[in-house]
Design a protein around this motif. Structure first.
Motif, PDB file in Angstrom:
ATOM      1  N   ALA A 231      50.600  44.103  51.050  1.00  0.00           N
ATOM      2  CA  ALA A 231      50.102  45.190  50.957  1.00  0.00           C
ATOM      3  C   ALA A 231      48.914  45.552  49.740  1.00  0.00           C
ATOM      4  O   ALA A 231      47.999  46.126  49.894  1.00  0.00           O
ATOM      5  CB  ALA A 231      51.030  46.353  50.979  1.00  0.00           C
ATOM      6  N   ALA A 232      49.568  45.173  48.642  1.00  0.00           N
ATOM      7  CA  ALA A 232      48.795  45.278  47.489  1.00  0.00           C
ATOM      8  C   ALA A 232      47.364  44.404  47.527  1.00  0.00           C
ATOM      9  O   ALA A 232      46.238  44.697  47.078  1.00  0.00           O
ATOM     10  CB  ALA A 232      49.238  44.905  46.070  1.00  0.00           C
ATOM     11  N   ARG A 233      47.644  43.529  48.401  1.00  0.00           N
ATOM     12  CA  ARG A 233      46.377  42.495  48.465  1.00  0.00           C
ATOM     13  C   ARG A 233      45.385  42.854  49.147  1.00  0.00           C
ATOM     14  O   ARG A 233      44.258  43.004  49.076  1.00  0.00           O
ATOM     15  CB  ARG A 233      46.897  41.136  48.800  1.00  0.00           C
ATOM     16  N   LEU A 234      45.838  43.469  50.364  1.00  0.00           N
ATOM     17  CA  LEU A 234      44.895  44.176  51.309  1.00  0.00           C
ATOM     18  C   LEU A 234      44.331  45.447  50.735  1.00  0.00           C
ATOM     19  O   LEU A 234      43.100  45.586  50.821  1.00  0.00           O
ATOM     20  CB  LEU A 234      46.009  44.707  52.652  1.00  0.00           C
ATOM     21  N   ALA A 235      45.012  46.137  50.168  1.00  0.00           N
ATOM     22  CA  ALA A 235      44.770  47.500  49.718  1.00  0.00           C
ATOM     23  C   ALA A 235      43.716  47.411  48.421  1.00  0.00           C
ATOM     24  O   ALA A 235      42.442  47.924  48.578  1.00  0.00           O
ATOM     25  CB  ALA A 235      45.769  48.478  49.327  1.00  0.00           C
ATOM     26  N   THR A 236      43.832  46.473  47.585  1.00  0.00           N
ATOM     27  CA  THR A 236      43.054  46.286  46.405  1.00  0.00           C
ATOM     28  C   THR A 236      41.649  45.672  46.827  1.00  0.00           C
ATOM     29  O   THR A 236      40.629  45.987  46.306  1.00  0.00           O
ATOM     30  CB  THR A 236      43.672  45.347  45.344  1.00  0.00           C
ATOM     31  N   SER A 237      41.766  44.852  48.079  1.00  0.00           N
ATOM     32  CA  SER A 237      40.484  44.231  48.586  1.00  0.00           C
ATOM     33  C   SER A 237      39.634  45.304  49.034  1.00  0.00           C
ATOM     34  O   SER A 237      38.244  45.207  49.224  1.00  0.00           O
ATOM     35  CB  SER A 237      40.775  43.354  49.587  1.00  0.00           C
TER      36      SER A 237
END
Ligand SMILES: N[C@@H](CCC(=O)OP(=O)(O)O)C(=O)O
Length: 463
Positions: A231-237
């Protein structure tokens, strides 16, 4: 319901955010934060406190979306059964009634939003969902989102609400995604077994962290540590600052936002002046149990995370509770590419050669031509999403897969059609198929996928 003393106490730090632009804040609460793992009773004080925090943020002019798990957990109590049923979310109505009742005490309207991947599989539907959120938020309503478990079979599942919350945050261009959980933050190691473990306060690049997936989350939920990092990878992208913090003190959200906003005055993505991890133990150290109470244990690579020393030395004057902050990518992924990469579930794989990959990812990006396709796997129809893999040709029609997942494409041809035209010049499509795919701008398509229908995880390719 009158606001609790805690609610009133944090009013002081609210003033730090007054006069600043309105923020969009997505708050995700997992099952273990909503109901007791053993009795399955709702954690009323926790929920009330979250409601107070959300309402206070709203009244301060910010936009709040709640992503709430718990339908299955609450359903166990309702049905008086012990174990999580595989296909049943019996209590979404109870869950939303519970939230509505609590928000109602503070005269805050809410709206239930139930989603499956199907609901955003079509670009128009995705934009409709995004517009609906925008409209609800503009009417000062707090949307409460959950996966539509009744309809979500595996093929159309987000699978866990961490992922759903990240997609929601990307869809609404949120400033913050709070993944509220049962630990304070990520640690350099398991603090129970490693007393010298240090909290990780800032993560610059989530892809360089290796997660200990042995902590699988609560018995009733579907998420865990790994899904939080996804989720962090998706959202930060998508440019969303993502926070992991403890859910039992929801007002922490308030202090953390105020703290980070105060840092922004000191420059974009400022970090506290605390020692960096020196990289002496870059390998993964597994935790010993999978209890939901386990701290999240990660092995950061040296230059990408900043830890707090055992005696915290905050850089900003504002006090702030323990949390891990994942910095947003400096340039947010274009909305269309975010949707192609993360909103759609791939139905198969198209294997492309290195030449095609180069053409698709260069600055003046090209479309995907049949000549660059080496193989196809899975069964899919025109206009469905596929995974893109890069292969190296080694002669005689053979190849080795170099990178099994570099991006996604929305294809103009089905898997059967691609199998017939791959490796050929586009001019032969008509002859091989008897027709030439989807028509765009009045012309038959020479492309397997148009350039604006391909998107890549490697950010350089999309900048
Ligand atoms: N949609 C499910 C929650 C699935 C889920 O991701 O749970 P969790 O890992 O507790 O956030 C429910 O409402 O019970």
């Amino acid at each position: 319901m009158n606001p609790s003393p805690e609610f009133n106490r944090f009013a002081g730090s609210l003033t730090n955010m007054k006069g600043k632009r309105a923020l969009t804040i997505v708050i995700k609460l997992g099952t273990s934060s909503i109901c007791d793992e053993k009795t399955h009773d709702p954690l009323l004080s926790n929920l009330s406190s979250l409601v107070e925090t959300a309402v206070r943020l709203r009244r301060d002019g910010h936009r709040v979306i709640l992503v709430s798990s718990g339908a299955i957990g609450i359903g166990l109590k309702r049905l008086d059964i012990e174990k999580r049923p595989k296909h049943l979310a019996a209590a979404q109505c109870r869950l939303i009634a519970l939230w509505d009742g609590l928000f109602q005490q503070l005269r805050q309207p809410v709206a239930q939003v139930l989603l499956t991947r199907n609901d955003i599989a079509d670009r128009t539907q995705y934009l409709n969902a995004s517009n609906t959120f925008a409209e609800l938020l503009s009417m000062d309503i707090i949307p409460i989102v959950n996966e539509n478990d009744t309809l979500a079979v595996n093929e159309i599942k987000f699978g866990d609400n961490d992922t759903l919350s990240a997609i929601t945050a990307g869809m609404v261009n949120a400033d913050y995604l709070f993944l509220m959980t049962d630990v304070d933050c990520l640690y350099t190691n398991n603090p129970r077994t490693h007393p010298d473990a240090q909290p990780i306060e800032v993560v610059e690049d989530v892809s360089t962290l290796r997660v200990d997936v042995s902590s699988t989350g609560s018995a009733l939920g579907t998420g865990g540590m790994a899904t939080k990092l996804t989720a962090a990878r998706l959202a930060t992208s998508a440019g969303v600052t993502t926070i992991i913090t403890r859910s039992s003190i929801p007002s922490n959200i308030f202090h953390i936002v105020a703290y980070i906003q105060s840092l922004k005055g000191a420059g974009p993505n400022s970090q506290p002046q605390t020692p960096s991890i020196t990289g002496t133990s870059p390998t993964l150290t597994p935790t010993t149990t999978s209890s939901a109470d386990d701290p999240m244990t990660l092995s950061p690579l040296p230059s990408t995370a900043t830890s707090r020393s055992p005696t915290p030395q905050p850089a900003a004057s504002l006090p702030h509770p323990l949390h891990t902050r994942f910095l947003p990518k400096p340039r947010a992924l274009r909305d269309r590419y975010f949707w192609i990469l993360h909103g759609l579930a791939p139905h198969g794989t198209v294997y492309i050669d290195e030449g095609a990959y180069g053409a698709l990812t260069r600055r003046d990006k090209a479309g995907l031509l049949p000549v660059g396709v080496v193989d196809v796997a899975g069964t899919f129809a025109q206009q469905e999403a596929v995974n893109l893999a890069v292969v190296q040709r080694i002669g005689g029609g053979a190849y080795v897969v170099k990178r099994p997942e570099v991006g996604r494409a929305l294809v103009n041809y089905s898997s059967t059609e691609i199998a017939r035209i791959m490796g050929q010049q586009s001019s032969r499509i008509q002859e091989l198929l008897g027709y030439a795919g989807l028509i765009r701008n009045g012309a038959d398509s020479e492309y397997i996928a148009y350039r604006d229908n391909t998107a890549f995880f490697d950010r350089k390719a999309e900048e």
